[in-house]
Scaffold this motif. Structure first.
Motif, PDB file in Angstrom:
ATOM      1  N   ASP A  89       0.821  -1.211   0.000  1.00 23.91           N
ATOM      2  CA  ASP A  89       0.000   0.000   0.000  1.00 23.91           C
ATOM      3  C   ASP A  89       0.857   1.264   0.000  1.00 23.91           C
ATOM      4  OD1 ASP A  89      -2.389  -1.392  -0.116  1.00 23.91           O
ATOM      5  OD2 ASP A  89      -2.673  -1.386   2.067  1.00 23.91           O
ATOM      6  N   GLY A  90       2.054   1.196   0.590  1.00 26.99           N
ATOM      7  CA  GLY A  90       2.943   2.355   0.604  1.00 26.99           C
ATOM      8  C   GLY A  90       3.442   2.698  -0.792  1.00 26.99           C
ATOM      9  N   ILE A  91       3.911   1.704  -1.523  1.00 29.75           N
ATOM     10  CA  ILE A  91       4.404   1.979  -2.874  1.00 29.75           C
ATOM     11  C   ILE A  91       3.242   2.326  -3.799  1.00 29.75           C
ATOM     12  CG2 ILE A  91       4.442  -0.440  -3.622  1.00 29.75           C
ATOM     13  CD1 ILE A  91       6.885   2.406  -4.638  1.00 29.75           C
ATOM     14  N   ALA A  92       2.063   1.778  -3.544  1.00 27.32           N
ATOM     15  CA  ALA A  92       0.905   2.090  -4.383  1.00 27.32           C
ATOM     16  C   ALA A  92       0.580   3.583  -4.334  1.00 27.32           C
ATOM     17  CB  ALA A  92      -0.308   1.261  -3.957  1.00 27.32           C
ATOM     18  N   LYS A  93       0.828   4.239  -3.182  1.00 26.40           N
ATOM     19  CA  LYS A  93       0.596   5.687  -3.078  1.00 26.40           C
ATOM     20  C   LYS A  93       1.547   6.452  -3.991  1.00 26.40           C
ATOM     21  CE  LYS A  93      -0.989   5.408   1.679  1.00 26.40           C
ATOM     22  NZ  LYS A  93      -0.623   5.639   3.081  1.00 26.40           N
ATOM     23  N   ILE A  94       2.764   5.948  -4.148  1.00 29.84           N
ATOM     24  CA  ILE A  94       3.746   6.600  -5.013  1.00 29.84           C
ATOM     25  C   ILE A  94       3.427   6.320  -6.481  1.00 29.84           C
ATOM     26  CG2 ILE A  94       6.194   6.613  -5.688  1.00 29.84           C
ATOM     27  CD1 ILE A  94       6.802   5.947  -2.687  1.00 29.84           C
ATOM     28  N   LEU A  95       3.085   5.068  -6.778  1.00 28.89           N
ATOM     29  CA  LEU A  95       2.827   4.661  -8.162  1.00 28.89           C
ATOM     30  C   LEU A  95       1.495   5.190  -8.697  1.00 28.89           C
ATOM     31  CD1 LEU A  95       3.978   0.937  -7.895  1.00 28.89           C
ATOM     32  CD2 LEU A  95       5.299   2.888  -8.741  1.00 28.89           C
ATOM     33  N   LYS A  96       0.583   5.488  -7.762  1.00 30.41           N
ATOM     34  CA  LYS A  96      -0.767   5.967  -8.091  1.00 30.41           C
ATOM     35  C   LYS A  96      -1.441   5.009  -9.069  1.00 30.41           C
ATOM     36  CE  LYS A  96       0.626  10.523  -7.016  1.00 30.41           C
ATOM     37  NZ  LYS A  96       0.522  11.442  -6.260  1.00 30.41           N
ATOM     38  N   ASP A  97      -1.946   5.512 -10.168  1.00 29.96           N
ATOM     39  CA  ASP A  97      -2.637   4.655 -11.140  1.00 29.96           C
ATOM     40  C   ASP A  97      -1.756   4.379 -12.364  1.00 29.96           C
ATOM     41  OD1 ASP A  97      -2.645   7.189 -12.226  1.00 29.96           O
ATOM     42  OD2 ASP A  97      -4.763   7.166 -12.788  1.00 29.96           O
ATOM     43  N   LYS A  98      -0.459   4.581 -12.239  1.00 30.20           N
ATOM     44  CA  LYS A  98       0.465   4.400 -13.375  1.00 30.20           C
ATOM     45  C   LYS A  98       0.817   2.937 -13.619  1.00 30.20           C
ATOM     46  CE  LYS A  98       0.898   8.863 -13.721  1.00 30.20           C
ATOM     47  NZ  LYS A  98      -0.105   9.572 -14.421  1.00 30.20           N
ATOM     48  N   THR A  99       0.643   2.096 -12.609  1.00 35.59           N
ATOM     49  CA  THR A  99       0.911   0.657 -12.717  1.00 35.59           C
ATOM     50  C   THR A  99      -0.160  -0.086 -11.927  1.00 35.59           C
ATOM     51  OG1 THR A  99       2.272   0.468 -10.719  1.00 35.59           O
ATOM     52  CG2 THR A  99       3.422   1.107 -12.745  1.00 35.59           C
ATOM     53  N   PRO A 100      -0.312  -1.384 -12.134  1.00 36.13           N
ATOM     54  CA  PRO A 100      -1.232  -2.148 -11.287  1.00 36.13           C
ATOM     55  C   PRO A 100      -0.777  -2.102  -9.825  1.00 36.13           C
ATOM     56  CG  PRO A 100      -0.599  -3.416 -13.221  1.00 36.13           C
ATOM     57  CD  PRO A 100       0.279  -2.212 -13.198  1.00 36.13           C
ATOM     58  N   HIS A 101      -1.713  -2.206  -8.922  1.00 33.73           N
ATOM     59  CA  HIS A 101      -1.391  -2.260  -7.486  1.00 33.73           C
ATOM     60  C   HIS A 101      -0.539  -3.508  -7.240  1.00 33.73           C
ATOM     61  CE1 HIS A 101      -1.812  -2.483  -3.155  1.00 33.73           C
ATOM     62  NE2 HIS A 101      -2.413  -1.281  -3.162  1.00 33.73           N
ATOM     63  N   PRO A 102       0.563  -3.383  -6.488  1.00 32.53           N
ATOM     64  CA  PRO A 102       1.427  -4.540  -6.245  1.00 32.53           C
ATOM     65  C   PRO A 102       0.699  -5.739  -5.624  1.00 32.53           C
ATOM     66  CG  PRO A 102       2.528  -2.546  -5.554  1.00 32.53           C
ATOM     67  CD  PRO A 102       1.118  -2.164  -5.907  1.00 32.53           C
TER      68      PRO A 102
END
Length: 130
Positions: free
Chosen positions: A55-68
């Motif tokens: 969830d931490g990296i998902a905040k950085i990646l936003k909607d640019k990649t699938p959620h890890p």
């Protein structure tokens, strides 16, 4: 590349604390940094391993990649560690309950290697030259 001074590989994990406990036991050392959102292990003068919650990296990646989290349990990388005694590392990993992928074998590239998966499915190899 002489300009790269340090390498840090960061694994995205479902549960930071569980993964921290696993890697502290696997490496037989405490994390050098362990704060909400990031755990780090200094493995050598030029190499660190980080653990970051999905969830931490998902905040950085936003909607640019699938959620890890959508790749949970799918091997997404391999950590290949050269060690002094592959049998000792194999026994330690087994004791910790790491998921064995392949026992110790002499490989055709000149290494004696065993393979495991961590709690998130990341592949870990311990190797020594034979």
């Amino acid at each position: 590349m002489q300009h790269i001074l340090l390498t840090e590989t960061i694994l995205y994990v479902a549960n930071q604390q569980a993964s921290t406990d696993f890697y502290e036991n696997l490496f037989r050392q405490k994390a050098d940094l362990n704060v909400p959102g990031m755990t780090e292990f200094r493995l050598s003068d030029t190499c660190k391993l980080g653990l970051m919650p999905n969830d931490g990296i998902a905040k950085i990646l936003k909607d640019k990649t699938p959620h890890p989290q959508t790749g949970q349990g799918i091997p997404r990388c391999e950590l290949y560690f050269y060690v002094a005694d592959v049998a000792t590392e194999y026994a330690n990993a087994i004791t910790l309950g790491a998921k064995e992928i392949s026992g110790i074998e002499n490989r055709d590239w000149g290494d004696k290697v065993c393979y495991f998966a961590d709690l998130d499915g990341h592949v870990i190899a311990f190797a020594e030259r034979f």
